[in-house]
Design a protein around this motif. Structure first.
Motif: not given
Length: 141
Positions: A43-68
């Motif tokens: 499926g496809r969406l334009k970025g204008s269809s999204l609203k930034l809410l803040g940081e995501s605590e569910k995305i982790f990388k090697d150095d810890g939480p790292h997401g939006l």
């Protein structure tokens, strides 16, 4: 890259995108969805269809939480395709192809790469392969 998930609160469906990248209004977002219990793309969406809410605590990388965390405009997505399903999100790829279950290939400005989603002890792992090397890109918990 990241994940798309659906949350049901009472009778209200909400769809969220968790990603490791800031999304602009002009960005094109490709998301994996489910059809007859099989992962499909995209499926496809334009970025204008999204609203930034803040940081995501569910995305982790090697150095810890790292997401939006972004909320998707409910008028721009069929949330029923995401019922009980956690899909992969790709941002600004030129093409997505070779879809088999939780395995995707994408062509971006920096070349071709592969993605594979699998369950691990810590959560859902998203592996990225470029030039024969598999690497954990991010983990959704």
């Amino acid at each position: 890259m990241g994940f798309v998930e659906r949350e049901v609160v009472g009778a209200v469906n909400r769809v969220y995108v968790h990603t490791d990248k800031m999304i602009s209004r002009e960005d094109m977002i490709y998301y994996q969805y489910e059809n007859s219990e099989v992962a499909r793309c995209c499926g496809r969406l334009k970025g204008s269809s999204l609203k930034l809410l803040g940081e995501s605590e569910k995305i982790f990388k090697d150095d810890g939480p790292h997401g939006l965390l972004y909320k998707v405009n409910p008028e721009k997505i069929d949330s029923k395709k995401l019922e009980g399903f956690l899909g992969v999100v790709l941002i600004n790829v030129r093409k997505v192809f070779a879809v088999e279950g939780n395995y995707l290939k994408a062509l971006s400005a920096s070349g071709e790469y592969s993605l594979e989603q699998c369950l691990g002890s810590e959560g859902v792992n998203l592996y990225r392969k470029k030039m024969m090397n598999w690497k954990v890109a991010c983990i959704f918990i």
